[in-house]
Design an enzyme around this catalytic site. Structure first.
Site, short mmCIF file in Angstrom:
data_model
loop_
_atom_site.label_atom_id
_atom_site.label_comp_id
_atom_site.label_asym_id
_atom_site.label_seq_id
_atom_site.Cartn_x
_atom_site.Cartn_y
_atom_site.Cartn_z
N GLN A 183 -2.57 -3.93 16.35
CA GLN A 183 -1.39 -3.18 16.11
C GLN A 183 -1.39 -2.00 17.30
O GLN A 183 -2.28 -1.32 17.17
CB GLN A 183 -1.66 -2.59 14.80
N SER A 216 -7.45 -0.77 16.38
CA SER A 216 -8.66 -1.27 15.69
C SER A 216 -8.64 -2.65 16.42
O SER A 216 -7.85 -3.55 16.62
CB SER A 216 -8.66 -1.62 14.16
N GLU A 259 0.46 -4.39 5.23
CA GLU A 259 -0.83 -3.87 5.37
C GLU A 259 -1.08 -2.98 3.89
O GLU A 259 -2.30 -3.18 3.51
CB GLU A 259 -0.86 -2.55 6.42
N SER A 267 -1.69 7.99 6.38
CA SER A 267 -2.50 9.16 5.78
C SER A 267 -2.40 9.45 4.18
O SER A 267 -1.32 8.89 3.63
CB SER A 267 -2.40 10.68 6.58
N GLU A 299 -1.25 11.98 2.82
CA GLU A 299 -0.07 12.65 2.52
C GLU A 299 1.19 11.73 2.77
O GLU A 299 2.15 11.83 1.75
CB GLU A 299 0.00 13.64 3.61
#
Length: 414
Positions: free
Chosen positions: A136, A171, A254, A375, A377
């Protein structure tokens, strides 16, 4: 055949072929790392073994059990795929690698849903065979949690696009053949509306990949620099200006697959064994922390069952994936806290006691997953808005073009 008959045949096949291919079991009872710490050659060798294993599985009908037959899959249900995955986890010694997971469970399904017929023919068979791996290319230095703020530019030039910019925290990029890239194609649209998705070969002229050394020791992540990389319009994924929808599709896969990582890092049994080795298993504080880990591990197992039910019902990915991600990260944090209390200062020095110093790799790696994949949040915002129906967070850039928003941000920091 019944599911139990399938499991018996699959188990015998896996055991036989793991032995035939010479995959040695390298299980380390003290391996509790969240991110691997392999050298480049070791990591490449691991991926090569995964490529071989995937091809052997596909030829035998096990490589894409729940994929439609038209794409080379077996066309079976999620329960069959889940059963094979459990058998594989029990009997195949290969350590997992995120690049394989991203290719098979994120990017390939995105192409299957949104790609052109030509893209499906070109990419999907190769991905399902393990011949082609993809990463990605989403996050940027100024577009992490706020993914819609991407600034990498793609400019149309006849039948081509010229792409310039930088991606980060990618990654597996150093081993990937292709990348799914989100770029800014119209800076004079609001930020969510001016993006387009592309499939980009990582060996193209102008692509530079720089691994990032992590504090836990490995180099799982990379920076990717793009200097006037030219690709044909045939590699555009989805419509022009529809990049946000493509990104959301991939991110939904994901989060849907978050429970596939439930066994990453240390587990309750390993913590308990460490506590007993050090004589801390009767300490009330330690027992309380162990109980917290045990409960969160059970919740992860419930997540797996919910995933299976959703797949059996052919349900689309939902915001429930964000709930699973939050729960899983909380479990990692609980494991780290328990390890710190159990080990004390032994966490930071190798005293020679088996199974102790290895927890250092977990504690250093676990915080990364509070950011990776969105994240904490961001996940809580998704849960609040899409599941609980709470008002959306205030956005000062709503209706403002990306170019104007960038100018305002630059002026505010000047």
């Amino acid at each position: 055949m019944s599911l139990s008959e399938f499991e018996s045949r699959a188990r015998a096949w896996v055991v036989e072929n793991v032995a035939r291919l010479g995959f040695d079991r390298v299980d380390d009872p003290y391996d509790v790392a969240v991110f691997h710490d392999l050298g480049f050659d070791e990591e490449k060798a691991l991926l090569d073994q995964h490529r071989v294993w995937q091809k052997v599985k596909l030829e035998a009908g096990y490589g894409a059990l729940d994929w439609p037959e038209e794409f080379g899959g077996a066309g079976l249900g999620a329960d069959v795929a889940e059963a094979f995955s459990r058998i594989e986890n029990d009997h195949c010694p290969l350590r997992p690698h995120e690049l394989f997971s991203v290719t098979m469970h994120l990017i390939a399904p995105t192409i299957r849903l949104l790609g052109t017929d030509g893209q499906k023919r070109e990419f999907l068979p190769a991905m399902l065979r393990g011949d082609l791996l993809a990463c990605q290319l989403f996050s940027e230095p100024e577009a992490g949690s706020d993914l819609a703020n991407v600034g990498t530019r793609a400019v149309r030039d006849g039948d081509d696009w010229v792409i310039t910019g930088q991606k980060v925290w990618t990654s597996g990029a150093q081993f990937a053949d292709w990348g799914e890239l989100i770029a800014r194609t119209d800076p004079d649209q609001p930020k969510h509306a001016g993006m387009t998705a592309f499939l980009i070969p990582l060996d193209a002229p102008g692509v530079e990949i720089r691994p990032i050394r992590q504090m836990s020791g490995g180099s799982s992540f990379n920076e990717v620099f793009l200097d006037r990389v030219r690709i044909p319009d045939s590699l555009r994924l989805g419509g022009i200006g529809k990049g946000w929808s493509v990104a959301l599709t991939t991110l939904a896969f994901e989060r849907e697959g978050g429970s596939n990582s439930a066994n990453v890092g240390g587990q309750f049994d390993q913590l308990l064994a460490t506590a007993r080795t050090l004589g801390r298993d009767t300490d009330p504080r330690v027992r309380e922390l162990l109980a917290r880990v045990y409960l969160r591990q059970k919740l992860a197992q419930v997540d797996v069952l919910r995933d299976r039910q959703a797949r059996e019902a052919d349900a689309a990915p939902t915001a429930v994936g964000s709930v699973r991600k939050i729960q899983w990260v909380d479990k990692l944090a609980a494991v780290s806290e328990a390890a710190r209390i159990i080990l004390g200062r032994d966490l930071v020095a190798d005293t020679g006691v088996p199974g102790t110093f290895g927890w250092n790799a977990h504690v250093l790696g676990a915080p990364g997953y509070s950011i990776a994949g969105g994240s904490d949040e961001i996940q809580r915002n998704i849960v609040a808005e899409r599941l609980l129906g709470l008002p959306a967070e205030v956005r000062v850039d709503r209706g403002v073009t990306w170019r104007e928003a960038r100018a305002r941000a630059a002026a505010a920091t000047a």
